[in-house]
Design a protein around this motif. Structure first.
Motif, PDB file in Angstrom:
ATOM      1  N   SER A   1      -5.529   6.089  -0.573  1.00  0.00           N
ATOM      2  CA  SER A   1      -6.484   6.618  -2.171  1.00  0.00           C
ATOM      3  C   SER A   1      -7.793   5.604  -1.096  1.00  0.00           C
ATOM      4  CB  SER A   1      -5.876   6.021  -3.242  1.00  0.00           C
ATOM      5  OG  SER A   1      -4.519   5.883  -3.758  1.00  0.00           O
ATOM      6  N   GLY A   2      -7.785   5.920   0.025  1.00  0.00           N
ATOM      7  CA  GLY A   2      -9.850   5.507   0.560  1.00  0.00           C
ATOM      8  C   GLY A   2     -10.184   6.488  -0.339  1.00  0.00           C
ATOM      9  N   GLU A   3     -11.410   6.867  -0.406  1.00  0.00           N
ATOM     10  CA  GLU A   3     -12.309   7.336  -1.291  1.00  0.00           C
ATOM     11  C   GLU A   3     -13.342   8.583  -0.636  1.00  0.00           C
ATOM     12  OE1 GLU A   3     -13.373   6.389  -5.067  1.00  0.00           O
ATOM     13  OE2 GLU A   3     -11.445   5.693  -5.469  1.00  0.00           O
ATOM     14  N   ARG A   4     -13.462   9.214  -0.713  1.00  0.00           N
ATOM     15  CA  ARG A   4     -14.852   9.616  -0.051  1.00  0.00           C
ATOM     16  C   ARG A   4     -15.493  11.181  -0.945  1.00  0.00           C
ATOM     17  NH1 ARG A   4     -10.241   9.662   3.275  1.00  0.00           N
ATOM     18  NH2 ARG A   4     -10.466   9.632   5.439  1.00  0.00           N
ATOM     19  N   ILE A   5     -16.848  10.933  -0.143  1.00  0.00           N
ATOM     20  CA  ILE A   5     -17.850  10.922  -0.606  1.00  0.00           C
ATOM     21  C   ILE A   5     -18.653  11.986   0.151  1.00  0.00           C
ATOM     22  CG2 ILE A   5     -20.482  11.350  -2.256  1.00  0.00           C
ATOM     23  CD1 ILE A   5     -18.840   8.101  -3.006  1.00  0.00           C
ATOM     24  N   ASN A   6     -18.913  14.088  -0.599  1.00  0.00           N
ATOM     25  CA  ASN A   6     -18.770  14.827   0.603  1.00  0.00           C
ATOM     26  C   ASN A   6     -20.520  15.930   0.105  1.00  0.00           C
ATOM     27  OD1 ASN A   6     -17.398  15.137   2.814  1.00  0.00           O
ATOM     28  ND2 ASN A   6     -15.619  14.830   0.329  1.00  0.00           N
ATOM     29  N   ILE A   7     -21.585  14.725   0.393  1.00  0.00           N
ATOM     30  CA  ILE A   7     -23.489  15.498   0.408  1.00  0.00           C
ATOM     31  C   ILE A   7     -23.519  16.688   0.506  1.00  0.00           C
ATOM     32  CG2 ILE A   7     -25.764  14.823  -1.259  1.00  0.00           C
ATOM     33  CD1 ILE A   7     -23.681  13.214  -2.485  1.00  0.00           C
ATOM     34  N   HIS A   8     -23.840  17.881   0.147  1.00  0.00           N
ATOM     35  CA  HIS A   8     -24.328  18.583   1.373  1.00  0.00           C
ATOM     36  C   HIS A   8     -26.189  19.245  -0.001  1.00  0.00           C
ATOM     37  CE1 HIS A   8     -21.322  19.980   3.115  1.00  0.00           C
ATOM     38  NE2 HIS A   8     -20.156  19.356   1.673  1.00  0.00           N
ATOM     39  N   GLY A   9     -26.704  19.725   1.144  1.00  0.00           N
ATOM     40  CA  GLY A   9     -28.367  19.921   0.373  1.00  0.00           C
ATOM     41  C   GLY A   9     -28.911  20.337   1.262  1.00  0.00           C
TER      42      GLY A   9
ATOM     43  N   THR B   1      -6.278   6.901  -8.179  1.00  0.00           N
ATOM     44  CA  THR B   1      -6.543   8.245  -7.768  1.00  0.00           C
ATOM     45  C   THR B   1      -4.883   9.010  -7.973  1.00  0.00           C
ATOM     46  OG1 THR B   1      -5.073   7.371  -5.833  1.00  0.00           O
ATOM     47  CG2 THR B   1      -7.839   7.197  -5.610  1.00  0.00           C
ATOM     48  N   ARG B   2      -4.361   8.150  -8.523  1.00  0.00           N
ATOM     49  CA  ARG B   2      -2.697   8.696  -8.906  1.00  0.00           C
ATOM     50  C   ARG B   2      -2.153   8.562  -7.540  1.00  0.00           C
ATOM     51  NH1 ARG B   2      -2.484   7.169 -13.930  1.00  0.00           N
ATOM     52  NH2 ARG B   2      -4.683   7.944 -15.242  1.00  0.00           N
ATOM     53  N   LYS B   3      -2.371   8.568  -6.070  1.00  0.00           N
ATOM     54  CA  LYS B   3      -1.759   8.304  -5.416  1.00  0.00           C
ATOM     55  C   LYS B   3      -1.100   7.353  -4.480  1.00  0.00           C
ATOM     56  CE  LYS B   3      -4.901  12.242  -3.581  1.00  0.00           C
ATOM     57  NZ  LYS B   3      -5.627  13.358  -2.708  1.00  0.00           N
TER      58      LYS B   3
ATOM     59  N   ALA C   1       0.973  -1.151  -0.149  1.00  0.00           N
ATOM     60  CA  ALA C   1      -0.430   0.316  -0.052  1.00  0.00           C
ATOM     61  C   ALA C   1       1.632   1.490  -0.335  1.00  0.00           C
ATOM     62  CB  ALA C   1      -1.453  -0.100   1.129  1.00  0.00           C
ATOM     63  N   VAL C   2       2.135   1.430   0.376  1.00  0.00           N
ATOM     64  CA  VAL C   2       2.859   2.149   0.580  1.00  0.00           C
ATOM     65  C   VAL C   2       3.175   2.560  -0.758  1.00  0.00           C
ATOM     66  CG1 VAL C   2       5.315   3.665   1.746  1.00  0.00           C
ATOM     67  CG2 VAL C   2       3.281   2.027   3.378  1.00  0.00           C
ATOM     68  N   HIS C   3       4.196   1.288  -1.293  1.00  0.00           N
ATOM     69  CA  HIS C   3       5.209   1.802  -2.449  1.00  0.00           C
ATOM     70  C   HIS C   3       4.124   1.347  -3.947  1.00  0.00           C
ATOM     71  CE1 HIS C   3       8.410   1.422   0.024  1.00  0.00           C
ATOM     72  NE2 HIS C   3       7.665   0.387   0.900  1.00  0.00           N
ATOM     73  N   SER C   4       2.975   1.037  -4.507  1.00  0.00           N
ATOM     74  CA  SER C   4       1.730   0.959  -5.128  1.00  0.00           C
ATOM     75  C   SER C   4       1.026   2.288  -5.241  1.00  0.00           C
ATOM     76  CB  SER C   4       0.856  -0.116  -5.019  1.00  0.00           C
ATOM     77  OG  SER C   4       0.458  -0.103  -6.418  1.00  0.00           O
ATOM     78  N   ARG C   5       1.391   2.711  -6.428  1.00  0.00           N
ATOM     79  CA  ARG C   5       0.464   3.788  -6.826  1.00  0.00           C
ATOM     80  C   ARG C   5      -0.529   3.731  -7.499  1.00  0.00           C
ATOM     81  NH1 ARG C   5      -0.310   6.821 -11.929  1.00  0.00           N
ATOM     82  NH2 ARG C   5       1.645   5.241 -12.576  1.00  0.00           N
TER      83      ARG C   5
END
Length: 309
Positions: free
Chosen positions: A122-130, A115-117, A107-111
């Motif tokens: 590279s964990g993903e987050r979704i923010n929803i506002h309404g 995400t290019r990270k 996880a440290v050495h692989s890109r």
């Protein structure tokens, strides 16, 4: 590893030795190989499964051209690292401490190509506002582990399946193998926490009585593959499991019989909890698969009754 001969009898290969072919053409693209472009290819990449898991276990080794080998290695890099990570609750599908530590290092050495990270970041987050009405504002945040783009997962699966089909049709005199006719038809990829969803289960139950043409389990179960042939058509069903984490299913061969089965599979319905002009939020509850109900990679003898639905 087992493969079926022309009479559909399973033939066993030594479980502790690699099967090596001296093919003249690239296993993946079919081009004639010249010495400067020829590479030795491990179909199950030695770095795709945890370190050391292929030591003393079988693998398929053959020749591939340099561009195809590089393309497959690029796919394997982050897909391996991501499939060795825990799920959203921090759980793994195995208790192998060395493999878990290996996943942390990868996880440290692989890109991540998504995400290019680094995969670790590279964990993903979704923010929803309404708004739910005058003066009422809502905000949601959802997080997930690193993700694999489906098209890259299906491309790696296609390459692995191509190599094993080439092996099954290999002619030692011409030093060439064959390729399936018609097309490649992937259906779905699912994390371990969703192996019991209705579509995956119906697929498993539909194909379990078909003739098994290839059954491959190696690397202490960190790699699994099965192909089964349609009883009436030149269509094969396939399933892969990577690193006790990710499963992929689909067909290759004639499209119409495969499409008929896909049309009979249940649809996975998502519930919409929020919708606005420019954004929405839907979800589907994942369904795990009980160990006693999991027959996807089992091969039954003639005397063994298949389990009931």
């Amino acid at each position: 590893m087992n493969k079926a001969d022309s009479q559909s009898e399973l033939l066993d290969f030594p479980p502790h030795l690699p099967l090596a072919l001296r093919n003249r053409t690239c296993v993946y693209c079919g081009l004639a190989l010249m010495p400067r472009d020829r590479t030795r290819e491990h179909v199950i990449g030695r770095c795709f499964v945890p370190d050391g898991k292929l030591q003393g276990q079988w693998n398929l080794i053959l020749n591939a051209c340099r561009p195809c080998n590089s393309h497959k290695a690029d796919l394997e890099d982050d897909i391996s690292a991501i499939t060795l990570q825990p799920d959203s609750w921090g759980a793994h599908g195995h208790a192998d401490v060395a493999a878990i530590e290996n996943g942390h290092r990868k996880a440290v050495h692989s890109r991540s190509r998504r995400t290019r990270k680094s995969v670790r970041d590279s964990g993903e987050r979704i923010n929803i506002h309404g708004s739910l009405g005058p003066g009422i504002h809502v905000s949601f945040q959802f997080a997930s582990p690193p993700q694999i783009d489906d098209h890259r997962a299906f491309e790696l699966a296609r390459l692995q399946l191509t190599a094993f089909f080439y092996m099954q049709t290999y002619n030692s005199e011409t030093r060439q193998g064959g390729y399936w006719l018609h097309g490649y038809h992937p259906i779905m990829t699912a994390n371990r926490s969703d192996w019991g969803n209705p579509l995956m289960v119906r697929f498993m139950r539909t194909i379990e009585s078909w003739d098994c043409r290839l059954h491959a389990v190696t690397a202490d179960g960190f790699f699994k593959l099965v192909t089964r042939k349609h009883p009436l058509a030149e269509t094969w069903a396939w399933a892969l499991e990577w690193n006790h984490n990710r499963r992929l299913i689909g067909f290759f061969g004639e499209r119409d019989p495969a499409q008929d089965i896909v049309n009979s599979l249940p649809r996975l319905e998502a519930k919409t909890v929020y919708q606005a002009p420019n954004e929405s939020l839907s979800y589907r509850v994942e369904t795990p698969l009980g160990e006693d109900d999991d027959t996807l990679f089992l091969v039954f003898d003639d005397e063994t009754a298949l389990p009931d639905d």
